[in-house]
Design an enzyme around this catalytic site. Structure first.
Site, PDB file in Angstrom:
ATOM      1  N   ARG A   1       5.372  10.491  -4.536  1.00  0.00           N
ATOM      2  CA  ARG A   1       4.574   9.516  -3.786  1.00  0.00           C
ATOM      3  C   ARG A   1       3.822   8.520  -4.659  1.00  0.00           C
ATOM      4  O   ARG A   1       3.905   7.326  -4.450  1.00  0.00           O
ATOM      5  CB  ARG A   1       3.566  10.251  -2.887  1.00  0.00           C
TER       6      ARG A   1
ATOM      7  N   HIS B   1      11.988   7.869   4.590  1.00  0.00           N
ATOM      8  CA  HIS B   1      10.582   8.104   4.228  1.00  0.00           C
ATOM      9  C   HIS B   1       9.824   8.667   5.426  1.00  0.00           C
ATOM     10  O   HIS B   1       9.235   7.911   6.212  1.00  0.00           O
ATOM     11  CB  HIS B   1       9.953   6.793   3.755  1.00  0.00           C
TER      12      HIS B   1
ATOM     13  N   TYR C   1       4.804  -8.850  14.131  1.00  0.00           N
ATOM     14  CA  TYR C   1       4.755 -10.310  14.066  1.00  0.00           C
ATOM     15  C   TYR C   1       5.457 -10.874  12.830  1.00  0.00           C
ATOM     16  O   TYR C   1       5.934 -11.994  12.859  1.00  0.00           O
ATOM     17  CB  TYR C   1       3.294 -10.792  14.051  1.00  0.00           C
TER      18      TYR C   1
END
Length: 751
Positions: free
Chosen positions: A37, A83, A127
């Site tokens: 990570r 993931h 968006y």
């Protein structure tokens, strides 16, 4: 329960030491965070979430020359396939990869609001849109189809993902890295693309290159925000050890304004100032002005835009520009420290690496990628050559092959004849043809190609094209074999590709490297002067000069409950009934005209008028020279050396109080003074102050007057030699200075 079942349960219980289990579990967790990570791999310079996002975009076909796709689509696909964590972590990583003010070389081309340098967050993923950058496609994701890296199963073993991306440039240096793992953290600054490529080429030419020699190519960090590295000489040690501190300064330019008023314009900021720290910088400048650390700044405006940073400080006429620049560097984030800790995962374990070791790992990875790439290409060309040789050979005996095909019952029989010369069952026109067919020995791959060959391939031009293609294939085989057999040939290929990347993507350095003297702020000596402190009955305080007070003395005395002559550099000691002492600088009090309202004393100190009452106020310069008398409602008294109150904390304990007791009286002791204590039941006791013992401020004190039950002190009076004081008791005047001086800890007299 059946006894046999009980026995089976007992046999399945595994006993282990709790501390050992916890230690193993924590180490497993820590390594999972470190490797999977938080830390980048030294080979591709990417964390797992970044690698998976880029690979997913590659798999979805969102190339640099294709239309943008919704970020939510990319995030969802990455999360579902590779993931299995929160969508915010994937989107956040994706946003950073698209921000040109954070990355030296952005890897994602973002379309929409992807945040700003001033800390504005990106728009929601529904968006925004994104696609890969051209450099990402060419230098990070190319050749994935050529078996250049290992593919491993994803989290649920339904997909395959690359263990590492075949990145052809040292991304760990170009884009830097930041990450916090368990017990360790990485912080690698970004560098200039062209310089890093030059450094890699220099290493490939001389693997024994030293850090100092490497720094002739990679001179230092190149932050996307520009700025100035102020300790260039420290970089050699940082690049040698992989650890250290880089001092970065923003760039200040001076613009001439109207009427001789200059402007300081900040055009570049330290890399560490990105985001909320720009707002903090503005607030710090406001604080410098409010605290009167500088009086040269008239106004500050942030005129930054898409074109770049522009923070304008308007100065008053005759301002000391150099002194102000030093003040900004010293007291704000305009000069900051970037902590370097070049920690990355190398050979499966976290390791702190210097500059040359990072490039060494990268170059070794490039050789491994090139080896696997050209082995794959060579195998394909050799396969192609085999087929081409078979087709050319077949064209020379095409009549025989046609005769074999026409005489065979099925494809299997024809194929056996082409490979092994088996003629049994095949009808030939003559014994000679059968004898020739028995001598055929095509490979299985060649035989399959012959059987699939179309008739138009027998046209003369097609045969010539086949022969030419065969020659090209043999040339490629020779080229690939040379690359694989000679490391120098492989190095030339890698360097040629690096030079091509450098030519297309290199840009000028943004960050200047220099050795600058440490910013020094010379404090102007404050001119010491006498001022008069005025506090009205509402607790509003202000200071005025002595001449102003003298002109308005009668009005001032009538309107204010406290008037003190103090030095402007002094501090005020404010003693309160709950036993606290608050310190406040006289300079923090508003200074101005006599008719100015002032400010509540609560606003300039820790004193809270809603929870405590002021008992005594005096300048610290006077307090430290005297002994102070303390008296409480329960008649506990003591002397304390004023030097004990010379402290730095704004609020401290002035005295220790017993439960349900309050501080009633504090004053400075003078020679031959006496104290008069008055109780709620109108008992009076006058004692010599010389009988009061001196104690520490943390002590309770001694009993000054013996009180009846439910009685307490209401007033304490301090009388000097010549003082004559009277108080009213039940309509009659009592002369305190005429009271008999008695022993301490007695009841006193009734009045």
């Amino acid at each position: 329960m059946d006894r046999n079942i009980d026995n089976n349960v007992d046999n399945n219980i595994i006993q282990t030491e709790y501390s050992e289990l916890m230690q193993k579990s924590y180490i497993d967790y820590a390594m999972s965070v470190i490797i999977a990570r938080a830390l980048p791999d030294v080979r591709d310079g990417l964390k797992p979430v970044q690698r998976r996002t880029l690979y997913d975009m590659h798999e979805l076909g969102i190339r640099y020359d294709k239309p943008y796709r919704k970020s939510a689509r990319i995030v969802g696909d990455t999360m579902g396939k590779y993931h299995p964590h929160g969508d915010s972590s994937i989107y956040d990583a994706m946003v950073v990869l698209a921000q040109d003010f954070k990355k030296g070389m952005p890897l994602i081309d973002g379309h929409g609001n992807f945040g700003s340098i001033e800390g504005d967050g990106a728009a929601a993923m529904r968006y925004t849109e994104a696609r890969l950058q051209k450099i990402t496609q060419e230098a990070y994701l190319a050749d994935l189809d050529k078996n250049v890296v290992d593919f491993i199963p994803n989290y649920d073993e339904t997909e395959k993902e690359p263990e590492v991306l075949p990145v052809k440039v040292p991304n760990l240096l170009i884009n830097g890295a930041e990450g916090i793992a368990v017990g360790m953290a990485t912080s690698i600054p970004p560098h200039n693309f062209g310089e890093v490529v030059d450094g890699v080429i220099a290493y490939m030419k001389n693997p024994d290159i030293t850090t100092a020699e490497m720094m002739q190519y990679i001179k230092g960090p190149d932050f996307p925000t520009g700025g100035i590295v102020a300790n260039q000489d420290d970089l050699a040690a940082i690049y040698e050890t992989g650890q250290g501190k880089i001092k970065i300064r923003g760039r200040i330019e001076i613009e001439k304004g109207k009427a001789g008023k200059d402007k300081l314009v900040i055009t570049e900021i330290p890399y560490t100032m990105i985001g909320a720290n720009i707002g903090k910088f503005l607030n710090d400048v406001y604080s410098l002005v409010e605290s009167k650390a500088t009086t040269d700044i008239v106004d500050i405006t942030n005129q930054s835009s898409k074109e770049g940073i522009r923070i304008v400080l308007e100065l008053k006429k005759g301002a000391d520009v150099e002194a102000l620049k030093n003040l900004l560097y010293k007291k704000t984030k305009l000069e900051d420290t970037f902590g370097v800790n070049m920690l990355a995962v190398a050979n499966g374990r976290p390791e702190t690496l210097g500059l040359v070791p990072i490039i060494r790992h990268h170059v070794n990875f490039q050789y491994e990628i090139a080896k696997r790439k050209y082995e794959t290409l060579l195998a394909k060309e050799q396969e192609k050559e085999e087929i081409q040789q078979g087709l050319i050979k077949a064209c020379n005996v095409i009549d025989l092959i046609i005769e074999i095909l026409r005489g065979s019952r099925d494809q299997k029989m024809a194929k056996a004849c082409l490979i092994n010369g088996e003629t049994e069952g095949i009808k030939f026109k003559s014994k000679a043809s059968e004898a020739m067919a028995a001598q055929l020995c095509f490979t299985e791959r060649q035989a399959a190609a012959i059987l699939e060959m179309r008739l138009y391939k027998l046209i003369g031009l097609e045969i010539e094209a086949l022969i030419k293609e065969h020659e090209e294939t043999r040339a490629k085989i020779a080229e690939y074999s040379d690359i694989l057999e000679h490391r120098s040939s492989m190095a030339k290929v890698i360097m040629k590709e690096l030079k091509a990347f450098r030519k297309e993507y290199a840009r000028d350095r943004r960050t200047e490297l220099d050795n600058l003297e440490e910013a020094v702020v010379v404090k102007k000596e404050l001119e010491v002067s006498d001022v008069v402190l005025l506090m009205d009955r509402f607790g509003y305080v202000k200071t005025v000069d002595t001449s102003t007070y003298d002109r308005n003395k009668d009005t001032a005395d009538a309107e204010n409950k406290l008037i003190l002559k103090v030095k402007n550099i002094d501090k005020l000691c404010i003693f309160t009934n709950n036993g606290n002492m608050h310190l406040v600088k006289v300079l923090d009090l508003p200074y101005g005209k006599f008719r100015d309202k002032g400010t509540p004393i609560d606003n300039v100190s820790n004193y809270d008028s809603s929870k405590e009452d002021i008992v005594f106020i005096a300048p610290l310069m006077d307090v430290e020279k005297h002994k102070l008398i303390f008296g409480t409602k329960s008649a506990m008294i003591k002397l304390v050396d004023g030097a004990e109150f010379v402290v730095t904390r704004k609020t401290s304990q002035a005295t220790k109080l017993m439960d349900d007791d309050e501080l009633l009286f504090v004053d400075m002791l003078s020679e031959n003074a006496t104290m008069v204590m008055r109780s709620k039941k109108e008992m009076f006791l006058r004692i010599d102050c010389g009988t009061i013992p001196e104690k520490k401020k943390a002590a309770v004190g001694v009993r000054g007057m013996r009180l009846d039950r439910e009685d307490e002190l209401t007033d304490i009076y301090l009388l000097n030699d010549q003082d004559e004081k009277e108080v009213e008791v039940k309509g009659k005047q009592v002369a305190l200075h005429r009271l008999h001086i008695a022993n301490r800890d007695t009841k006193g007299v009734k009045k």
